[in-house]
Design a protein around this motif. Structure first.
Motif, PDB file in Angstrom:
ATOM      1  N   ASN A 160       0.801  -1.224   0.000  1.00 39.25           N
ATOM      2  CA  ASN A 160       0.000   0.000   0.000  1.00 39.25           C
ATOM      3  C   ASN A 160       0.834   1.274   0.000  1.00 39.25           C
ATOM      4  N   MET A 161       2.145   1.156   0.034  1.00 38.96           N
ATOM      5  CA  MET A 161       2.997   2.338   0.108  1.00 38.96           C
ATOM      6  C   MET A 161       2.978   3.108  -1.204  1.00 38.96           C
ATOM      7  N   ALA A 162       2.784   4.426  -1.100  1.00 34.12           N
ATOM      8  CA  ALA A 162       2.761   5.289  -2.278  1.00 34.12           C
ATOM      9  C   ALA A 162       4.134   5.313  -2.945  1.00 34.12           C
ATOM     10  N   GLU A 163       4.136   5.499  -4.263  1.00 35.28           N
ATOM     11  CA  GLU A 163       5.387   5.472  -5.011  1.00 35.28           C
ATOM     12  C   GLU A 163       6.340   6.576  -4.565  1.00 35.28           C
ATOM     13  N   HIS A 164       5.797   7.770  -4.280  1.00 38.30           N
ATOM     14  CA  HIS A 164       6.692   8.869  -3.900  1.00 38.30           C
ATOM     15  C   HIS A 164       7.330   8.603  -2.540  1.00 38.30           C
ATOM     16  N   VAL A 165       6.683   7.812  -1.704  1.00 36.87           N
ATOM     17  CA  VAL A 165       7.286   7.427  -0.426  1.00 36.87           C
ATOM     18  C   VAL A 165       8.412   6.429  -0.673  1.00 36.87           C
ATOM     19  N   LYS A 166       8.176   5.467  -1.582  1.00 39.17           N
ATOM     20  CA  LYS A 166       9.220   4.493  -1.913  1.00 39.17           C
ATOM     21  C   LYS A 166      10.445   5.180  -2.518  1.00 39.17           C
ATOM     22  N   ASP A 167      10.181   6.249  -3.278  1.00 40.22           N
ATOM     23  CA  ASP A 167      11.278   6.944  -3.944  1.00 40.22           C
ATOM     24  C   ASP A 167      12.075   7.840  -3.003  1.00 40.22           C
ATOM     25  N   ASN A 168      11.564   8.045  -1.795  1.00 37.61           N
ATOM     26  CA  ASN A 168      12.256   8.919  -0.851  1.00 37.61           C
ATOM     27  C   ASN A 168      13.626   8.328  -0.513  1.00 37.61           C
ATOM     28  N   PRO A 169      14.690   9.118  -0.631  1.00 33.97           N
ATOM     29  CA  PRO A 169      16.034   8.566  -0.431  1.00 33.97           C
ATOM     30  C   PRO A 169      16.379   8.224   1.004  1.00 33.97           C
ATOM     31  N   GLY A 170      15.549   8.568   1.964  1.00 31.74           N
ATOM     32  CA  GLY A 170      15.873   8.140   3.317  1.00 31.74           C
ATOM     33  C   GLY A 170      15.339   8.989   4.434  1.00 31.74           C
ATOM     34  N   LYS A 171      14.052   8.906   4.729  1.00 32.74           N
ATOM     35  CA  LYS A 171      13.496   9.673   5.833  1.00 32.74           C
ATOM     36  C   LYS A 171      12.311   8.928   6.438  1.00 32.74           C
ATOM     37  N   ALA A 172      12.240   8.977   7.767  1.00 27.91           N
ATOM     38  CA  ALA A 172      11.054   8.470   8.448  1.00 27.91           C
ATOM     39  C   ALA A 172      10.158   9.628   8.868  1.00 27.91           C
ATOM     40  N   HIS A 173      10.578  10.861   8.526  1.00 28.23           N
ATOM     41  CA  HIS A 173       9.868  12.076   8.937  1.00 28.23           C
ATOM     42  C   HIS A 173       9.777  12.174  10.457  1.00 28.23           C
ATOM     43  N   ASN A 174      10.729  11.596  11.127  1.00 27.76           N
ATOM     44  CA  ASN A 174      10.872  11.732  12.573  1.00 27.76           C
ATOM     45  C   ASN A 174      12.312  11.354  12.889  1.00 27.76           C
ATOM     46  N   GLN A 175      13.106  12.342  13.316  1.00 31.71           N
ATOM     47  CA  GLN A 175      14.533  12.101  13.501  1.00 31.71           C
ATOM     48  C   GLN A 175      14.810  11.027  14.540  1.00 31.71           C
ATOM     49  N   TYR A 176      14.001  10.984  15.577  1.00 27.39           N
ATOM     50  CA  TYR A 176      14.218  10.004  16.639  1.00 27.39           C
ATOM     51  C   TYR A 176      13.961   8.581  16.124  1.00 27.39           C
ATOM     52  N   LEU A 177      12.914   8.448  15.319  1.00 24.65           N
ATOM     53  CA  LEU A 177      12.627   7.143  14.739  1.00 24.65           C
ATOM     54  C   LEU A 177      13.698   6.749  13.733  1.00 24.65           C
ATOM     55  N   SER A 178      14.153   7.705  12.939  1.00 20.04           N
ATOM     56  CA  SER A 178      15.226   7.412  11.982  1.00 20.04           C
ATOM     57  C   SER A 178      16.499   6.987  12.702  1.00 20.04           C
ATOM     58  N   MET A 179      16.791   7.635  13.830  1.00 13.47           N
ATOM     59  CA  MET A 179      17.954   7.248  14.617  1.00 13.47           C
ATOM     60  C   MET A 179      17.816   5.809  15.102  1.00 13.47           C
ATOM     61  N   ALA A 180      16.646   5.478  15.613  1.00  9.29           N
ATOM     62  CA  ALA A 180      16.424   4.115  16.100  1.00  9.29           C
ATOM     63  C   ALA A 180      16.561   3.104  14.964  1.00  9.29           C
ATOM     64  N   ALA A 181      16.094   3.473  13.767  1.00  6.18           N
ATOM     65  CA  ALA A 181      16.189   2.568  12.625  1.00  6.18           C
ATOM     66  C   ALA A 181      17.636   2.355  12.204  1.00  6.18           C
ATOM     67  N   GLU A 182      18.457   3.398  12.293  1.00  5.24           N
ATOM     68  CA  GLU A 182      19.811   3.314  11.753  1.00  5.24           C
ATOM     69  C   GLU A 182      20.865   2.916  12.781  1.00  5.24           C
ATOM     70  N   ILE A 183      20.673   3.267  14.054  1.00  2.75           N
ATOM     71  CA  ILE A 183      21.683   2.906  15.054  1.00  2.75           C
ATOM     72  C   ILE A 183      21.068   2.179  16.245  1.00  2.75           C
TER      73      ILE A 183
END
Length: 424
Positions: free
Chosen positions: A325-348
């Motif tokens: 169900n993910m929109a194409e423009h979301v799939k094309d996003n080069p790397g953001k969860a639109h929440n820095q804290y969540l992105s940090m948890a995802a990456e480290i």
């Protein structure tokens, strides 16, 4: 040179090195408001200028003592780079660069400690002068008083996103201004930090320099609200500036009045500018917020699959954790969860994200003992609020602007003629 009451800094240097380091800070301050190549060059220059001092400390056996007060910062960097790598989740180039940005904070603080009053004033006025110029450019772009895009065709090699300032605002005949960065969000976020700096400068400077800081800060504040339509950037800036005013003001009543005036500017902008009002209202819908729920769902899935060490700095992509169900423009996003804290948890990993939040709190806490500490605290407040809806560290100019603001706020002048007196 060791400073009392907090983290230590690098040894004193001769006049020539000090001058070059000052130049690197000025170049950095201009670069984060114009082009990331300039700020990256300033980053590299400052690091190179500290290598002789670091090598001298290494030979003298004092490097460990100098680094000791910065252990929380160094521990965060080490975890971010080593923990994912140990399990085969390597950082990409962008993730590595943005993580190493944090290592420049001690260097910036050490350089700020060595600045003379005159150099502090020059650095302040150059920074705010660039803010004023960028605000004017954003205004011209917003009203369409701007050359056609073909004018910049010969500069394509610079990879400047000229096209972004031609993005129309629906039913208004206006455009989303991006200032000298040609990117509305980068302009809004970096300018917000510069406005925080203007508040601190206006508290400590005198005479014409103080008036200039107030005027240029006001220009930047209004520009962020009106020209880029950076919703969260404008709100975060307003709250952060209010916090900074409260920190530097000797009069609680005056601080309250200024904060009320700042809030009124934002309210009037939203009420009187219909397209801006529509933009804020659309933020309440998933479509109007850019399908943030899908970005965040991908981030949550990344954390679920890699909870302890993450997938490596810079490696998060919504497309890696997509669903049908993910929109194409979301799939094309080069790397953001639109929440820095969540992105940090995802990456480290979750421990890394907790360490990241603790690091911000530690930096804000030690800034209380610094004469310029409100710059660190106000910038962290802006970043912390902005991170609820964006990934500011994903954008190089914003990341490097944050490091510059934090580092300068942690400078601890030891000379009797310290340029900025501690607030009353």
């Amino acid at each position: 040179m060791r400073t009392s009451g907090g983290p230590s800094t690098s040894p004193g240097t001769n006049g020539r090195l000090s001058t070059w380091r000052f130049g690197a800070l000025v170049f950095w301050a201009v670069g984060v408001q114009t082009h990331e190549l300039a700020s990256t060059a300033a980053f590299a220059l400052l690091v190179l200028l500290f290598i002789p001092s670091l090598l001298a400390e290494l030979r003298a056996g004092t490097l460990e003592a100098t680094a000791r007060p910065w252990r929380p910062l160094l521990a965060f960097i080490a975890w971010s780079l080593l923990a994912p790598t140990i399990v085969g989740q390597y950082p990409d180039g962008t993730g590595l660069a943005r993580t190493l940005d944090w290592a420049t904070i001690p260097l910036i603080a050490a350089t700020g400690t060595q600045l003379t009053p005159r150099r502090w004033t020059v650095l302040t006025l150059v920074t705010l002068g660039t803010l004023g110029l960028s605000s004017i450019v954003a205004g011209l772009q917003h009203f369409g008083i701007w050359p056609p895009m073909s004018t910049f065709a010969s500069l394509d090699w610079m990879r400047i996103p000229f096209a972004r300032v031609y993005e129309p605002i629906a039913d208004s005949g206006r455009f989303m201004g991006g200032g000298l960065l040609f990117h509305r969000l980068k302009f809004g976020h970096v300018s917000g930090m510069a406005v925080v700096g203007a508040v601190v400068a206006a508290r400590h400077l005198t005479g014409r320099a103080r008036i200039a800081a107030m005027v240029l800060g006001a220009m930047g504040f209004i520009a962020v609200w009106v020209f880029p339509y950076a919703r969260m950037g404008a709100v975060s800036m307003t709250i952060a500036v209010g916090i900074t005013v409260a920190l530097v003001s000797a009069s609680p009543l005056r601080a309250l009045m200024i904060c009320a005036a700042l809030g009124l500017v934002g309210v009037l902008a939203i009420v009187s500018i219909a397209p801006l009002r529509d933009r804020f209202l659309s933020a309440l819908t998933d479509q109007g917020s850019g399908q943030r729920t899908q970005h965040m769902a991908a981030g949550v899935e990344a954390v679920r699959q890699h909870p302890f060490v993450g997938i490596g700095p810079g490696q998060f992509r919504p497309s890696k954790f997509s669903d049908p169900n993910m929109a194409e423009h979301v799939k094309d996003n080069p790397g953001k969860a639109h929440n820095q804290y969540l992105s940090m948890a995802a990456e480290i990993g979750i421990p890394g994200a907790i360490g990241f939040i603790a690091l911000l709190g530690w930096l804000a806490a030690i800034a209380r003992r610094r004469p310029y500490g409100a710059l660190t605290q106000g910038s962290i407040a802006l970043f912390a609020i902005l991170s609820l809806a964006h990934d500011p560290l994903f954008q190089a100019p914003v990341s490097m602007a944050l490091m510059l603001a934090i580092g300068l706020g942690l400078a601890a002048p030891v000379k009797a003629e310290a340029p900025l007196p501690a607030r009353a």
